[in-house]
Design an enzyme around this catalytic site. Sequence first.
Site, PDB file in Angstrom:
ATOM      1  N   GLU A 139       0.862  -1.183   0.000  1.00 42.33           N
ATOM      2  CA  GLU A 139       0.000   0.000   0.000  1.00 42.33           C
ATOM      3  C   GLU A 139       0.897   1.231   0.000  1.00 42.33           C
ATOM      4  O   GLU A 139       1.202   1.776   1.052  1.00 42.33           O
ATOM      5  CB  GLU A 139      -0.899  -0.019   1.239  1.00 42.33           C
ATOM      6  CG  GLU A 139      -1.696  -1.306   1.361  1.00 42.33           C
ATOM      7  CD  GLU A 139      -2.537  -1.432   2.621  1.00 42.33           C
ATOM      8  OE1 GLU A 139      -3.607  -2.036   2.535  1.00 42.33           O
ATOM      9  OE2 GLU A 139      -2.139  -0.940   3.687  1.00 42.33           O
TER      10      GLU A 139
ATOM     11  N   ASP B  81      -0.230   0.122  10.541  1.00 42.85           N
ATOM     12  CA  ASP B  81       0.174  -1.167  11.079  1.00 42.85           C
ATOM     13  C   ASP B  81       1.506  -1.622  10.488  1.00 42.85           C
ATOM     14  O   ASP B  81       2.071  -2.610  10.938  1.00 42.85           O
ATOM     15  CB  ASP B  81      -0.903  -2.226  10.805  1.00 42.85           C
ATOM     16  CG  ASP B  81      -1.895  -2.333  11.948  1.00 42.85           C
ATOM     17  OD1 ASP B  81      -1.636  -1.722  13.006  1.00 42.85           O
ATOM     18  OD2 ASP B  81      -2.922  -3.019  11.791  1.00 42.85           O
TER      19      ASP B  81
ATOM     20  N   LYS C 261      -6.836  -5.450  11.393  1.00 37.54           N
ATOM     21  CA  LYS C 261      -7.477  -4.144  11.249  1.00 37.54           C
ATOM     22  C   LYS C 261      -8.407  -3.829  12.426  1.00 37.54           C
ATOM     23  O   LYS C 261      -8.519  -2.668  12.832  1.00 37.54           O
ATOM     24  CB  LYS C 261      -8.267  -4.141   9.940  1.00 37.54           C
ATOM     25  CG  LYS C 261      -8.911  -2.824   9.668  1.00 37.54           C
ATOM     26  CD  LYS C 261      -9.621  -2.863   8.347  1.00 37.54           C
ATOM     27  CE  LYS C 261     -10.688  -1.806   8.321  1.00 37.54           C
ATOM     28  NZ  LYS C 261     -11.589  -1.974   7.173  1.00 37.54           N
TER      29      LYS C 261
ATOM     30  N   ASP D  21     -10.568   2.292   4.147  1.00 41.27           N
ATOM     31  CA  ASP D  21      -9.290   1.648   3.872  1.00 41.27           C
ATOM     32  C   ASP D  21      -8.385   2.677   3.202  1.00 41.27           C
ATOM     33  O   ASP D  21      -8.873   3.636   2.619  1.00 41.27           O
ATOM     34  CB  ASP D  21      -9.485   0.471   2.912  1.00 41.27           C
ATOM     35  CG  ASP D  21     -10.291  -0.649   3.531  1.00 41.27           C
ATOM     36  OD1 ASP D  21     -10.479  -0.610   4.759  1.00 41.27           O
ATOM     37  OD2 ASP D  21     -10.724  -1.543   2.787  1.00 41.27           O
TER      38      ASP D  21
ATOM     39  N   ASP E 179     -15.494  -6.735   9.860  1.00 41.15           N
ATOM     40  CA  ASP E 179     -16.560  -5.781   9.562  1.00 41.15           C
ATOM     41  C   ASP E 179     -17.958  -6.394   9.705  1.00 41.15           C
ATOM     42  O   ASP E 179     -18.817  -5.837  10.375  1.00 41.15           O
ATOM     43  CB  ASP E 179     -16.364  -5.200   8.149  1.00 41.15           C
ATOM     44  CG  ASP E 179     -15.940  -6.258   7.125  1.00 41.15           C
ATOM     45  OD1 ASP E 179     -15.828  -7.442   7.501  1.00 41.15           O
ATOM     46  OD2 ASP E 179     -15.738  -5.902   5.960  1.00 41.15           O
TER      47      ASP E 179
END
Length: 730
Positions: free
Chosen positions: A111, A140, A278, A302, A442
């Site tokens: 990412e 993280d 997460k 995100d 989620d």
Amino acid sequence: MAENEYVPLFETRQVKGRILFRYIAASILLGICFIIMYRIRYFPVGGKAERWTWIGLFLSELWFSFYWLLTTVCRWNAVIRIPFIHRLSQRFGKELPGIDIFVCTADPLLEPPSMVVNTVLSMMAYDYPPEKLSVYLSDDGGSNLTFYAMLEAANFSKTWLPFCKKFKVEPMSPEAYFRTASEPLNVQEWPSVKRLYEEMKMRIETTTKLNQIPEHIYKQHKGFREWNFVTSKRDHQTILQILIDGRDTNAVDIEGNPLPTLVYLAREKRPQYHHHFKAGAMNALIRISSKISNGPIILNVDCDMYSNNSESIKYSLCVFMDEEKGDEFGYVQFPQSFDNLTKNDIYGCSFRVIQKLEVHGLDANGGPCFIGTGCFHRREALCGKKYEKNFRFDLKKLNNTKVNERASLLEETCKVLASCTFEHNTTWGKEMGLIYGFPAEDIVTGLSVQCRRWKSMFLDPERDGFLGVAPITLLQLLVQHKRWTEGHLQVFLSKYCPLLYGYKKIPLKLRLAYCAYNLWAANCLATLYYVVVPCLCLLKGITLFPKISSPWVLPFAYVAFSHHAYSLGEFLWCGGTFLGWCNDQRMWLFKRTTSYLFASFETILKLLGYSQLAFVITTKVADEDISKRYDQEMIEFGVASPMFDILATLAILNLLGSFGAIKKVTMHADKGFKVLDQFGLQILLCLVLVTINLPVYQALFFRMDKGKMPSSVTYKSIIFALLACTLAVY
Ligand SMILES: O=c1ccn([C@@H]2O[C@H](COP(=O)(O)OP(=O)(O)O[C@H]3O[C@H](CO)[C@@H](O)[C@H](O)[C@H]3O)[C@@H](O)[C@H]2O)c(=O)[nH]1
Ligand SMILES: [Mn+2]
């Protein structure tokens, strides 16, 4: 208008076309009944193989029917919601609640920081009073590269935010904006802001590539010194840096307007403590933010989901602040849309029908699931509070808990909230915050909020609220879906199983709708059976379907045809293309025979205690070669994987089955017609599967580029398929 006359801030409308849907569904149900009758009446008497294959096929069909019933029930009613933001502005003016925005990132390689920066900048640029906006980044990856990128973002925001306000920029991610917008005439700032952005991007990308912070930058901020104590991304202290303190009167943009607060957090990580992926990151953010800005509404995204609509916050407030119904809602979910889809969406990522139709069905029955990103939460609901009927929230008042400590002091006092041991002997991860222990944190979190009697809502404004990055290789997609379906199945098999956990808390229809998603993975066996057994039986000469000349063929033909025709109609109605629908069907087949199979297997292993919870992060970067093939809509194989072994074997099997059938039909001119009559449907099924698999044959035998199937997969699959055929025939 009289003072006390209540004008709602949002409106609910029924989705049209339900009557047609119900008629078709009823006729399909009738067809299914006939199929079941046929299966029972014509149960083969002779031959063990005949009987067992028949039973297997019957069970598969019963499963498909059951699953179809589930999805039909949740689509029976559907509503759409229409918020009125002008009423919101009229009524509340600037008296709006504070909003805390959480962005999660986990790995600077998968990412890239330059992408995270764009997401963060787009979040800061909402059309909302900046003093009421706070953006938190959870890293993280614990990476100083990401931290550095955030410093750059903080600096660039001073130019970017006034630019966005002045020119009503949308999308608010600079990368996406400069890529899509054309340069307006006579605007001096435009080229200079663009240049500033590109320079910043260049600096961030160079630093990321070098994997090192240059000396002169290192000296610019005290925060970098924290990394002197970082051993690895799994072993470090809490790093908390308030990069922009919204309360500081000196924190202003180039035009002197206040800036939103910006905070960087890398929670403490130690090898001996589980960090809960997460969900753990989000819970740390919930606690930290409660001490810094404590906004009563939390938006979480995100790191690849940039904001595409500057009004999204206001849309969600139309729900939360509606005087009559607002207090009932725990979260407002926006659709998950993507900005990198190709015209015909080769990997079927768009969730088109799910988001345009199915979710609205959930909304009519109690509310959509929480899907992890693009969701506005009421802080209290997320933190475990139960809904109480006559409790009134004054969102504006909740906002006034101002903190007076200095930023540097706050940083020190808050650190403990993100430490590894803070949650010990608390209900965090069980009742408070996001729930731990599932790869789909989620879904289970949303369910538990709903079971605390909060409603949820699905908002889908004309202009997409958020745009993210969809996987661009087949393997990425299959792995992502494996995680999702595994997460769902684990929820179903846990104490959170919607049927039991939601009993008397949420409507039956909503529980069934949850099951339809939770049981995604369970479709694998029936599908595999349907793909493998009819084809092998064709080679061996066992009939499984009615003769073409028999009237019993009608229900089979009708169910298959009307179901698919309706699905195509829906797909086109939702804005898809015909090829897009074909791709979508292909992906369903691929996912069901691989991702779902592995997900089920892994879930069983986990239940037996042989496997541990993992979260494979989806890559958001790709080399140029792969991107190019993606743009040309070529399916990317390229690497060896057990998932591809299965796909290729199934494809070859059906090819062999079709060859066998063609041979039988054409060999003896007199018998050909009889064979066709007896095996018509089976042959048709094989041919349809071959058609779906055309790109697989291409990748196996004809493609020369790097995205073709690796030869090891080709050899293996040929051997497996031949072996299966030989075993079946003899
Ligand atoms: O240990 C971790 C692992 C992941 N993430 C973040 O979680 C997000 C989602 O990860 P991604 O690899 O992009 O997964 P997706 O499959 O795209 O995510 C979907 O599915 C997830 C659950 O499986 C949800 O959490 C996401 O919101 C939803 O978009 C990303 O921002 C990551 O940075 C963390 O913060 N910490
Ligand atoms: Mn993602």
